[in-house]
Scaffold this motif. Structure first.
Motif, PDB file in Angstrom:
ATOM      1  N   LYS A  45       2.511  22.439 134.518  1.00  0.00           N
ATOM      2  CA  LYS A  45       1.683  20.955 135.063  1.00  0.00           C
ATOM      3  C   LYS A  45       2.180  20.634 133.579  1.00  0.00           C
ATOM      4  O   LYS A  45       1.999  18.858 133.093  1.00  0.00           O
ATOM      5  CB  LYS A  45       0.317  21.209 134.886  1.00  0.00           C
ATOM      6  N   HIS A  46       2.075  21.021 132.374  1.00  0.00           N
ATOM      7  CA  HIS A  46       1.503  20.999 131.177  1.00  0.00           C
ATOM      8  C   HIS A  46       3.233  21.110 130.376  1.00  0.00           C
ATOM      9  O   HIS A  46       3.669  20.852 128.880  1.00  0.00           O
ATOM     10  CB  HIS A  46       0.973  21.474 130.050  1.00  0.00           C
ATOM     11  N   GLY A  47       4.008  21.053 131.253  1.00  0.00           N
ATOM     12  CA  GLY A  47       5.373  21.849 130.379  1.00  0.00           C
ATOM     13  C   GLY A  47       5.632  23.002 129.205  1.00  0.00           C
ATOM     14  O   GLY A  47       6.078  23.289 128.303  1.00  0.00           O
ATOM     15  N   TYR A  48       4.588  24.275 129.982  1.00  0.00           N
ATOM     16  CA  TYR A  48       4.526  25.391 128.872  1.00  0.00           C
ATOM     17  C   TYR A  48       4.945  26.161 129.252  1.00  0.00           C
ATOM     18  O   TYR A  48       5.506  26.966 130.234  1.00  0.00           O
ATOM     19  CB  TYR A  48       2.763  25.924 128.877  1.00  0.00           C
ATOM     20  N   ASN A  49       5.606  27.153 128.751  1.00  0.00           N
ATOM     21  CA  ASN A  49       6.992  28.018 128.634  1.00  0.00           C
ATOM     22  C   ASN A  49       6.778  29.042 127.431  1.00  0.00           C
ATOM     23  O   ASN A  49       7.477  29.028 126.267  1.00  0.00           O
ATOM     24  CB  ASN A  49       8.056  27.700 128.825  1.00  0.00           C
ATOM     25  N   HIS A  50       6.212  30.735 127.680  1.00  0.00           N
ATOM     26  CA  HIS A  50       6.580  31.236 126.985  1.00  0.00           C
ATOM     27  C   HIS A  50       6.032  31.206 124.747  1.00  0.00           C
ATOM     28  O   HIS A  50       6.343  31.265 124.187  1.00  0.00           O
ATOM     29  CB  HIS A  50       7.695  32.210 126.576  1.00  0.00           C
ATOM     30  N   GLY A  51       5.193  29.928 125.331  1.00  0.00           N
ATOM     31  CA  GLY A  51       4.538  29.911 123.909  1.00  0.00           C
ATOM     32  C   GLY A  51       4.773  28.243 123.042  1.00  0.00           C
ATOM     33  O   GLY A  51       4.856  28.192 121.822  1.00  0.00           O
ATOM     34  N   TRP A  52       5.937  27.786 124.424  1.00  0.00           N
ATOM     35  CA  TRP A  52       6.640  26.940 123.212  1.00  0.00           C
ATOM     36  C   TRP A  52       5.982  25.304 125.105  1.00  0.00           C
ATOM     37  O   TRP A  52       6.031  25.820 125.711  1.00  0.00           O
ATOM     38  CB  TRP A  52       7.849  26.924 123.104  1.00  0.00           C
ATOM     39  N   ILE A  53       6.477  24.079 123.959  1.00  0.00           N
ATOM     40  CA  ILE A  53       6.305  23.017 125.108  1.00  0.00           C
ATOM     41  C   ILE A  53       7.252  22.309 124.783  1.00  0.00           C
ATOM     42  O   ILE A  53       7.541  21.708 123.066  1.00  0.00           O
ATOM     43  CB  ILE A  53       5.227  21.859 124.580  1.00  0.00           C
TER      44      ILE A  53
END
Length: 82
Positions: A45-53
């Motif tokens: 939902k927030h575009g978060y992946n492994h500590g990154w947006i």
């Protein structure tokens, strides 16, 4: 709004939603698959992946999204040295 400002807003929203989930619904969920699916749903939902947006092809971690804040690091020995 710059990509950095958008990333900062997304981080704030992600952190708030994960905090609410972790200290609310998460604690009562016994189905680990459902718990992991809900966590992933919030991340997507927030575009978060492994500590990154990612914003418009540009990646931001907390340090890049909030350049005026200091995020302390722990030493490799976790403070066990003399």
């Amino acid at each position: 709004m710059t990509n950095q400002e958008i990333a900062a807003e997304r981080f704030k929203a992600f952190d708030a939603e994960m905090h609410n989930f972790t200290f609310g619904e998460w604690a009562t969920m016994t189905d680990l698959t459902a718990r992991a699916a809900r966590e992933r749903e919030i991340e997507v939902k927030h575009g978060y992946n492994h500590g990154w947006i990612e914003v418009n092809g540009e990646g931001f971690n907390h340090e890049l999204a909030f350049p005026n804040q200091f995020f302390p690091r722990f030493p490799a020995d976790q403070g066990l040295s003399d």
